[in-house]
Scaffold this active site. Structure first.
Site, mmCIF file in Angstrom:
data_model
loop_
_atom_site.group_PDB
_atom_site.id
_atom_site.type_symbol
_atom_site.label_atom_id
_atom_site.label_comp_id
_atom_site.label_asym_id
_atom_site.label_seq_id
_atom_site.Cartn_x
_atom_site.Cartn_y
_atom_site.Cartn_z
ATOM 1 N N ASP A 242 -38.421 40.113 72.366
ATOM 2 C CA ASP A 242 -38.310 41.413 73.032
ATOM 3 C C ASP A 242 -38.997 41.361 74.393
ATOM 4 O OD1 ASP A 242 -38.054 44.080 73.696
ATOM 5 O OD2 ASP A 242 -39.145 44.840 71.953
ATOM 6 N N GLY A 268 -34.830 39.849 68.899
ATOM 7 C CA GLY A 268 -35.167 40.670 70.043
ATOM 8 C C GLY A 268 -35.627 42.074 69.678
ATOM 9 N N HIS A 269 -35.346 43.011 70.596
ATOM 10 C CA HIS A 269 -35.821 44.393 70.498
ATOM 11 C C HIS A 269 -35.312 45.092 69.249
ATOM 12 C CE1 HIS A 269 -37.406 48.119 72.192
ATOM 13 N NE2 HIS A 269 -36.225 48.694 72.061
ATOM 14 N N PHE A 270 -34.030 44.888 68.929
ATOM 15 C CA PHE A 270 -33.432 45.511 67.743
ATOM 16 C C PHE A 270 -33.356 44.477 66.622
ATOM 17 C CE2 PHE A 270 -31.719 48.354 71.091
ATOM 18 C CZ PHE A 270 -32.279 49.545 70.619
#
Length: 295
Positions: A242, A268-270
């Site tokens: 992320d 990553g972020h999700f």
């Protein structure tokens, strides 16, 4: 145990319709899932079925997001303080008085504000790229946002508008995801988000919230004091790639909660888009040990 079906419900809070997903036994320990930007409770579609056998899982759409009402920025004051207050009222409306929190992105300041106001309600916290420390802010990703916070004007607004475009949203899903996991990313997710972000009125709603994010920074010391005084059980499951909320933000929880359980995942972020089974397993084990399950 029989598979739990997911119910799709609405409830009215302050005259606004709030949509939420719910699954699991009514008498099981509760877990409140709070989504981030630019998504909705849709982000939990793969997680809810994996936890609902042992927990009562509830995932609302914040006002202005997903299937919840989206009054204009002239009709509702879109600040994190107001969204947190509305979330608190939502839990009261559905009779939720004790629960663990899952916080991600925007869900972190919303959930942590709720915890500050009602610490007695919170049994545990699961943070998935949900930040509470300055060192968790990725410098490059935050540069345009910090510029808007410092001085909201047409130029700084233009720089952050791209965040809610289809390309900007897709960047959040793909960035930091290693090649071997890229094929697990479902493009339906960012197209779903982009369609909702393109609705009339969203420009003012989202710019207002982004401009208000600095108010969350001012509360970071209070969040950290809450961690120290409450000793709330905390699990961090963090996508280490992320670039919005970087891994240092996950590690920082141990400064105030030495017993925090921290797992950095290769995504990553999700993180749920690629690692929902692993995250569900970590959450189930953590909540079973720290909160317990129904007999």
């Amino acid at each position: 145990m029989a598979e739990q079906q997911i119910h799709h419900r609405t409830v009215t809070v302050r005259g606004h319709e709030i949509f939420y997903r719910e699954a699991g036994p009514a008498d099981a320990p509760a877990l409140l899932l709070l989504h981030g930007f630019p998504t909705s409770s849709y982000m939990f579609r793969d997680l809810i079925p994996r936890l609902a056998g042992s927990f009562r899982v509830i995932a609302p759409d914040h006002l202005g997001f997903g299937h919840s009402a989206a009054p204009s920025a002239q009709e509702f004051d879109y600040t994190f303080a107001e969204l947190a207050a509305l979330t608190s009222e939502f839990t009261e409306e559905i009779g939720l008085d004790r629960f663990a929190l899952y916080i991600q992105d925007y869900g972190a300041p919303i959930g942590l504000r709720l915890a500050l106001a009602h610490p007695e309600r919170i049994t545990a916290i699961v943070t998935q790229n949900g930040n509470a420390y300055e060192e968790g802010l990725g410098a490059e990703a935050w540069a345009p946002v910090l510029a808007l916070i410092a001085d909201r004007n047409p130029k700084t607004e233009a720089q952050v508008r791209a965040i809610r475009s289809l390309d900007g949203i897709r960047w959040q899903y793909e960035t930091g995801v290693p090649a071997e996991y890229r094929s697990l990313l479902n493009p339906d997710a960012w197209h779903h988000d982009a369609a909702l972000m393109a609705r009339e009125g969203q420009d003012d709603i989202q710019l207002g919230l982004i401009a208000d994010y600095g108010d969350n920074f001012a509360l970071y010391p209070a969040f950290q004091e809450y961690f120290r005084t409450s000793r709330v059980p905390l699990l961090a499951v963090w996508g280490e790639g992320d670039e919005v909320f970087v891994p240092a933000g996950a590690e920082a929880f141990r400064r105030d909660l030495p017993d925090a359980e921290i797992h950095l995942l290769p995504t990553g972020h999700f993180a749920l888009e690629t690692h929902a089974p692993a995250i569900a397993e970590l959450i189930g084990d953590f909540l079973t040990r720290r909160v317990g399950v129904r007999p």
